[in-house]
Design a protein around this motif. Structure first.
Motif, PDB file in Angstrom:
ATOM      1  N   GLU A 119      -4.355  -5.323  -0.468  1.00 20.40           N
ATOM      2  CA  GLU A 119      -4.213  -4.115  -1.278  1.00 20.40           C
ATOM      3  C   GLU A 119      -4.868  -2.913  -0.611  1.00 20.40           C
ATOM      4  O   GLU A 119      -4.346  -1.809  -0.639  1.00 20.40           O
ATOM      5  N   GLN A 120      -6.044  -3.117  -0.016  1.00 23.36           N
ATOM      6  CA  GLN A 120      -6.742  -2.023   0.655  1.00 23.36           C
ATOM      7  C   GLN A 120      -6.005  -1.624   1.928  1.00 23.36           C
ATOM      8  O   GLN A 120      -5.824  -0.433   2.207  1.00 23.36           O
ATOM      9  N   ARG A 121      -5.575  -2.595   2.690  1.00 25.24           N
ATOM     10  CA  ARG A 121      -4.844  -2.327   3.936  1.00 25.24           C
ATOM     11  C   ARG A 121      -3.554  -1.573   3.626  1.00 25.24           C
ATOM     12  O   ARG A 121      -3.216  -0.580   4.269  1.00 25.24           O
ATOM     13  N   GLU A 122      -2.850  -2.023   2.613  1.00 24.50           N
ATOM     14  CA  GLU A 122      -1.591  -1.393   2.220  1.00 24.50           C
ATOM     15  C   GLU A 122      -1.815   0.061   1.803  1.00 24.50           C
ATOM     16  O   GLU A 122      -1.074   0.964   2.221  1.00 24.50           O
ATOM     17  N   ALA A 123      -2.835   0.325   1.003  1.00 26.96           N
ATOM     18  CA  ALA A 123      -3.127   1.690   0.555  1.00 26.96           C
ATOM     19  C   ALA A 123      -3.478   2.586   1.737  1.00 26.96           C
ATOM     20  O   ALA A 123      -3.009   3.723   1.821  1.00 26.96           O
ATOM     21  N   LEU A 124      -4.287   2.085   2.662  1.00 33.88           N
ATOM     22  CA  LEU A 124      -4.648   2.865   3.843  1.00 33.88           C
ATOM     23  C   LEU A 124      -3.424   3.172   4.704  1.00 33.88           C
ATOM     24  O   LEU A 124      -3.287   4.275   5.231  1.00 33.88           O
ATOM     25  N   ILE A 125      -2.528   2.222   4.826  1.00 34.96           N
ATOM     26  CA  ILE A 125      -1.318   2.429   5.621  1.00 34.96           C
ATOM     27  C   ILE A 125      -0.425   3.472   4.958  1.00 34.96           C
ATOM     28  O   ILE A 125       0.076   4.388   5.621  1.00 34.96           O
ATOM     29  N   LEU A 126      -0.214   3.338   3.673  1.00 32.31           N
ATOM     30  CA  LEU A 126       0.683   4.257   2.973  1.00 32.31           C
ATOM     31  C   LEU A 126       0.193   5.700   3.040  1.00 32.31           C
ATOM     32  O   LEU A 126       0.965   6.617   3.325  1.00 32.31           O
TER      33      LEU A 126
END
Length: 173
Positions: A119-126
């Protein structure tokens, strides 16, 4: 009935402008160029087939990123049920001798980045890599904007701790 040919107002014509960002997002999710290309292709096909569900008063970019994300997680759940785990291409390069300090730094960052919760990785990528606004990222993930902000804040903090060598820091949320 409206013609299948796209008119100037037809948002389907704008899909091509989002392909590079969608591919980058797919690569960050899959961590494998070939798998990312497959994911992107599947997502574009789903978007095209389901364009009748797109509301023109909404954000096309967020809608497309949501399709990429949902396709990725659907495929991941299916693979887990089948008990087939694909090897990540980045693992094959980990044993190669780096040719410069920059390569080492990138590899260290990549290793730290993939230690973050999904979830954190995805948010940072987006938000960070794909340039989506907090609102677009929240819409893409189907969560509140405050949740995205929190995930980004915790992800950045945890990434800094890992990069500083504090891998045994507080557990990720």
């Amino acid at each position: 009935m409206r013609s299948l040919r796209a008119s100037k107002e037809d948002p389907r014509e704008r899909i091509i402008t989002f392909l590079p960002d969608m591919r980058a997002f797919a690569q960050s999710l899959t961590r494998n160029e070939t798998a990312a290309d497959d994911l992107l292709q599947d997502a574009v096909i789903k978007a095209w087939k389901n364009f009748h569900q797109f509301r023109t008063d909404t954000n096309l970019r967020a809608w497309l990123f949501t399709i990429v994300r949902n396709t990725f997680y659907t495929d991941l759940r299916r693979k887990r049920r089948e008990l087939h785990f694909a090897e990540d291409s980045w693992l094959h390069t980990a044993g190669e001798a780096p040719s410069s300090n920059k390569i080492i730094a990138v590899m260290d960052f990549e290793k730290a980045f993939f230690q973050l919760p999904d979830e954190q990785r995805e948010a940072l990528i987006l938000v960070g890599a794909s340039g989506l606004s907090y609102e677009e990222a929240a819409e893409t993930c189907g969560v509140a904007m405050g949740t995205i902000k929190s995930r980004i804040n915790r992800g950045r903090k945890r990434l800094a701790e890992i990069m500083a060598g504090d891998e045994d820091g507080p557990p990720p949320d």
